[in-house]
Motif scaffolding. Sequence first.
Motif, PDB file in Angstrom:
ATOM      1  N   TYR A   1       0.840  -1.201   0.000  1.00 39.22           N
ATOM      2  CA  TYR A   1       0.000   0.000   0.000  1.00 39.22           C
ATOM      3  C   TYR A   1       0.870   1.243   0.000  1.00 39.22           C
ATOM      4  CZ  TYR A   1      -4.138  -2.754   1.305  1.00 39.22           C
ATOM      5  OH  TYR A   1      -5.181  -3.645   1.331  1.00 39.22           O
ATOM      6  N   ARG A   2       0.550   2.197  -0.868  1.00 45.50           N
ATOM      7  CA  ARG A   2       1.236   3.485  -0.833  1.00 45.50           C
ATOM      8  C   ARG A   2       0.530   4.414   0.137  1.00 45.50           C
ATOM      9  NH1 ARG A   2       4.449   5.051  -5.046  1.00 45.50           N
ATOM     10  NH2 ARG A   2       5.282   3.189  -6.026  1.00 45.50           N
ATOM     11  N   ASP A   3      -0.771   4.206   0.289  1.00 45.11           N
ATOM     12  CA  ASP A   3      -1.597   5.110   1.070  1.00 45.11           C
ATOM     13  C   ASP A   3      -1.912   4.483   2.433  1.00 45.11           C
ATOM     14  OD1 ASP A   3      -3.571   7.611   0.622  1.00 45.11           O
ATOM     15  OD2 ASP A   3      -4.534   6.072   1.852  1.00 45.11           O
ATOM     16  N   ALA A   4      -1.435   5.130   3.503  1.00 41.01           N
ATOM     17  CA  ALA A   4      -1.638   4.578   4.851  1.00 41.01           C
ATOM     18  C   ALA A   4      -3.116   4.538   5.223  1.00 41.01           C
ATOM     19  CB  ALA A   4      -0.853   5.401   5.873  1.00 41.01           C
ATOM     20  N   GLY A   5      -3.868   5.549   4.783  1.00 39.29           N
ATOM     21  CA  GLY A   5      -5.292   5.593   5.102  1.00 39.29           C
ATOM     22  C   GLY A   5      -6.037   4.410   4.509  1.00 39.29           C
ATOM     23  N   LEU A   6      -5.700   4.099   3.247  1.00 34.78           N
ATOM     24  CA  LEU A   6      -6.342   2.959   2.582  1.00 34.78           C
ATOM     25  C   LEU A   6      -5.945   1.650   3.265  1.00 34.78           C
ATOM     26  CD1 LEU A   6      -8.081   1.849   0.296  1.00 34.78           C
ATOM     27  CD2 LEU A   6      -6.042   1.835  -1.167  1.00 34.78           C
ATOM     28  N   LEU A   7      -4.670   1.548   3.641  1.00 30.79           N
ATOM     29  CA  LEU A   7      -4.205   0.341   4.349  1.00 30.79           C
ATOM     30  C   LEU A   7      -5.030   0.133   5.621  1.00 30.79           C
ATOM     31  CD1 LEU A   7      -0.572  -0.841   5.001  1.00 30.79           C
ATOM     32  CD2 LEU A   7      -2.192  -0.671   6.896  1.00 30.79           C
ATOM     33  N   LEU A   8      -5.230   1.199   6.374  1.00 32.28           N
ATOM     34  CA  LEU A   8      -5.965   1.067   7.642  1.00 32.28           C
ATOM     35  C   LEU A   8      -7.436   0.721   7.403  1.00 32.28           C
ATOM     36  CD1 LEU A   8      -4.352   4.032   9.606  1.00 32.28           C
ATOM     37  CD2 LEU A   8      -3.945   1.588   9.965  1.00 32.28           C
ATOM     38  N   GLU A   9      -8.019   1.286   6.343  1.00 31.71           N
ATOM     39  CA  GLU A   9      -9.406   0.932   5.991  1.00 31.71           C
ATOM     40  C   GLU A   9      -9.517  -0.554   5.658  1.00 31.71           C
ATOM     41  OE1 GLU A   9     -11.312   3.021   2.709  1.00 31.71           O
ATOM     42  OE2 GLU A   9     -10.659   4.926   3.620  1.00 31.71           O
ATOM     43  N   ASP A  10      -8.588  -1.016   4.811  1.00 36.62           N
ATOM     44  CA  ASP A  10      -8.628  -2.421   4.405  1.00 36.62           C
ATOM     45  C   ASP A  10      -8.332  -3.348   5.578  1.00 36.62           C
ATOM     46  OD1 ASP A  10      -9.316  -1.644   1.898  1.00 36.62           O
ATOM     47  OD2 ASP A  10      -7.519  -2.407   0.889  1.00 36.62           O
ATOM     48  N   LEU A  11      -7.461  -2.897   6.467  1.00 33.22           N
ATOM     49  CA  LEU A  11      -7.105  -3.701   7.640  1.00 33.22           C
ATOM     50  C   LEU A  11      -8.363  -4.100   8.427  1.00 33.22           C
ATOM     51  CD1 LEU A  11      -4.487  -4.446   9.521  1.00 33.22           C
ATOM     52  CD2 LEU A  11      -5.360  -2.572  10.889  1.00 33.22           C
ATOM     53  N   ALA A  12      -9.257  -3.133   8.628  1.00 32.04           N
ATOM     54  CA  ALA A  12     -10.480  -3.416   9.377  1.00 32.04           C
ATOM     55  C   ALA A  12     -11.321  -4.458   8.651  1.00 32.04           C
ATOM     56  CB  ALA A  12     -11.274  -2.123   9.578  1.00 32.04           C
ATOM     57  N   ARG A  13     -11.331  -4.402   7.307  1.00 38.71           N
ATOM     58  CA  ARG A  13     -12.122  -5.378   6.544  1.00 38.71           C
ATOM     59  C   ARG A  13     -11.455  -6.751   6.556  1.00 38.71           C
ATOM     60  NH1 ARG A  13     -12.631  -0.867   2.724  1.00 38.71           N
ATOM     61  NH2 ARG A  13     -14.654   0.105   3.106  1.00 38.71           N
ATOM     62  N   VAL A  14     -10.143  -6.751   6.409  1.00 38.12           N
ATOM     63  CA  VAL A  14      -9.415  -8.027   6.406  1.00 38.12           C
ATOM     64  C   VAL A  14      -9.608  -8.740   7.747  1.00 38.12           C
ATOM     65  CG1 VAL A  14      -7.121  -9.102   6.279  1.00 38.12           C
ATOM     66  CG2 VAL A  14      -7.714  -7.252   4.708  1.00 38.12           C
ATOM     67  N   ALA A  15      -9.676  -7.955   8.820  1.00 42.75           N
ATOM     68  CA  ALA A  15      -9.836  -8.538  10.164  1.00 42.75           C
ATOM     69  C   ALA A  15     -11.157  -9.297  10.294  1.00 42.75           C
ATOM     70  CB  ALA A  15      -9.754  -7.443  11.221  1.00 42.75           C
ATOM     71  N   GLU A  16     -12.110  -8.977   9.428  1.00 40.22           N
ATOM     72  CA  GLU A  16     -13.410  -9.651   9.503  1.00 40.22           C
ATOM     73  C   GLU A  16     -13.497 -10.896   8.630  1.00 40.22           C
ATOM     74  OE1 GLU A  16     -16.176  -6.556   8.604  1.00 40.22           O
ATOM     75  OE2 GLU A  16     -15.881  -5.586  10.556  1.00 40.22           O
ATOM     76  N   LEU A  17     -12.484 -11.144   7.827  1.00 37.94           N
ATOM     77  CA  LEU A  17     -12.528 -12.302   6.930  1.00 37.94           C
ATOM     78  C   LEU A  17     -12.325 -13.590   7.726  1.00 37.94           C
ATOM     79  CD1 LEU A  17     -10.483 -10.814   3.949  1.00 37.94           C
ATOM     80  CD2 LEU A  17     -12.967 -11.184   4.072  1.00 37.94           C
ATOM     81  N   GLN A  18     -13.157 -14.572   7.387  1.00 41.68           N
ATOM     82  CA  GLN A  18     -13.280 -15.766   8.203  1.00 41.68           C
ATOM     83  C   GLN A  18     -12.016 -16.626   8.224  1.00 41.68           C
ATOM     84  OE1 GLN A  18     -16.621 -18.034   6.798  1.00 41.68           O
ATOM     85  NE2 GLN A  18     -16.411 -19.521   8.470  1.00 41.68           N
ATOM     86  N   GLY A  19     -11.317 -16.697   7.110  1.00 45.13           N
ATOM     87  CA  GLY A  19     -10.185 -17.627   7.027  1.00 45.13           C
ATOM     88  C   GLY A  19      -8.848 -17.010   7.414  1.00 45.13           C
ATOM     89  N   LEU A  20      -8.854 -15.726   7.738  1.00 47.70           N
ATOM     90  CA  LEU A  20      -7.581 -15.036   7.986  1.00 47.70           C
ATOM     91  C   LEU A  20      -7.500 -14.494   9.407  1.00 47.70           C
ATOM     92  CD1 LEU A  20      -7.177 -12.911   4.712  1.00 47.70           C
ATOM     93  CD2 LEU A  20      -6.636 -15.324   5.100  1.00 47.70           C
ATOM     94  N   ARG A  21      -6.266 -14.384   9.884  1.00 45.01           N
ATOM     95  CA  ARG A  21      -6.020 -13.676  11.137  1.00 45.01           C
ATOM     96  C   ARG A  21      -4.947 -12.621  10.877  1.00 45.01           C
ATOM     97  NH1 ARG A  21      -3.997 -14.282  16.685  1.00 45.01           N
ATOM     98  NH2 ARG A  21      -2.726 -16.101  16.281  1.00 45.01           N
ATOM     99  N   VAL A  22      -5.299 -11.364  11.031  1.00 47.86           N
ATOM    100  CA  VAL A  22      -4.325 -10.285  10.794  1.00 47.86           C
ATOM    101  C   VAL A  22      -3.396 -10.179  11.987  1.00 47.86           C
ATOM    102  CG1 VAL A  22      -4.009  -7.956   9.956  1.00 47.86           C
ATOM    103  CG2 VAL A  22      -6.257  -8.981   9.868  1.00 47.86           C
TER     104      VAL A  22
ATOM    105  N   ARG B   1      -1.080   2.950  15.030  1.00 44.04           N
ATOM    106  CA  ARG B   1      -2.415   3.389  14.588  1.00 44.04           C
ATOM    107  C   ARG B   1      -3.309   2.178  14.324  1.00 44.04           C
ATOM    108  NH1 ARG B   1      -1.552   7.244   9.587  1.00 44.04           N
ATOM    109  NH2 ARG B   1      -3.815   7.501   9.730  1.00 44.04           N
ATOM    110  N   ALA B   2      -2.738   1.154  13.692  1.00 43.13           N
ATOM    111  CA  ALA B   2      -3.512  -0.043  13.357  1.00 43.13           C
ATOM    112  C   ALA B   2      -4.010  -0.747  14.622  1.00 43.13           C
ATOM    113  CB  ALA B   2      -2.656  -1.002  12.523  1.00 43.13           C
ATOM    114  N   GLN B   3      -3.202  -0.707  15.681  1.00 47.32           N
ATOM    115  CA  GLN B   3      -3.585  -1.363  16.937  1.00 47.32           C
ATOM    116  C   GLN B   3      -4.817  -0.700  17.562  1.00 47.32           C
ATOM    117  OE1 GLN B   3       0.313  -0.991  18.676  1.00 47.32           O
ATOM    118  NE2 GLN B   3       0.782  -3.171  18.433  1.00 47.32           N
ATOM    119  N   GLY B   4      -5.045   0.564  17.192  1.00 43.86           N
ATOM    120  CA  GLY B   4      -6.242   1.240  17.656  1.00 43.86           C
ATOM    121  C   GLY B   4      -7.498   0.820  16.895  1.00 43.86           C
ATOM    122  N   ILE B   5      -7.300   0.092  15.787  1.00 43.20           N
ATOM    123  CA  ILE B   5      -8.426  -0.317  14.937  1.00 43.20           C
ATOM    124  C   ILE B   5      -8.729  -1.807  15.103  1.00 43.20           C
ATOM    125  CG2 ILE B   5      -9.168  -0.548  12.515  1.00 43.20           C
ATOM    126  CD1 ILE B   5      -7.370   1.902  11.943  1.00 43.20           C
ATOM    127  N   VAL B   6      -7.661  -2.606  15.146  1.00 39.91           N
ATOM    128  CA  VAL B   6      -7.816  -4.051  15.289  1.00 39.91           C
ATOM    129  C   VAL B   6      -6.997  -4.496  16.502  1.00 39.91           C
ATOM    130  CG1 VAL B   6      -7.318  -6.291  14.239  1.00 39.91           C
ATOM    131  CG2 VAL B   6      -8.176  -4.433  12.810  1.00 39.91           C
TER     132      VAL B   6
END
Length: 232
Positions: free
Chosen positions: A139-160, A189-194
């Motif tokens: 990711y070049r954009d930190a904001g986009l990374l953090l947005e996607d991080l929250a979505r990835v955290a909800e995916l059933q087969g993955l653990r971020v 910053r990510a730890q504040g989200i996930v």
Amino acid sequence: MVGSDALKANLEAVRRRIAAAAARAGRDPADVSVMAVTKGQPPEAMRLALEAGVTLIGENRVQEAEAKAASAPPGCELHLIGHLQRNKASRAAALFACVHSIDRLETAVALSRGAVAAGRMVEVLLEKNTSGADTQSGYRDAGLLLEDLARVAELQGLRVRGLMTIAPFTADQAPVRAAFRELRLLLERAQGIVAGLDVLSMGMSGDFELAVEEGATVVRLGTALFGARSRA
Ligand SMILES: *Cc1c(COP(=O)(O)O)cnc(C)c1O
């Protein structure tokens, strides 16, 4: 590739340098794991690493990892550190314990689907491009990374678990240190989200001491352990 004794000597030297870097930063060296990067090395590199006491093995291509995995001894924990294409996600889900290089949501979705189909949980890190180089993925954009991080955290087969980066290739220490520091601050910053993020995968043979000083929990080492790669 080096032999067993040379690998053990290289590993000892690396561990001493990690301990010194950790001491400079007031960190416990036990909080830094060494990954043996076996890409471009013959299949027996995995066995040698395991015999030397390194269980964490990094490969950068799905196909090369598949070819070697058959001869990988039990006890190896295989991680993907190179770019993952979506069309190889289900093969990756069957093979790797952790993928360090998630750089878009669609890849994570495909990987999760593959993991669920294989009845596995796959750990993932999101990759940040900290060098600005076109040749680096992430990711070049930190904001986009953090947005996607929250979505990835909800995916059933993955653990971020955290974040990964490759620092710029330069002999100048300042931009390299800045890249590692950027990743550490981004993890905060990510730890504040996930909740529960605890992995910073950063540092390679040429720059791992700076990475340890800046908070790396996994350093990815190829040539420092095995010598020059025979294949790219
Ligand atoms: C090849 C590679 C490494 C290891 O590189 P060395 O300089 O040989 O230690 C680490 N991380 C990634 C993503 C790589 O592709």
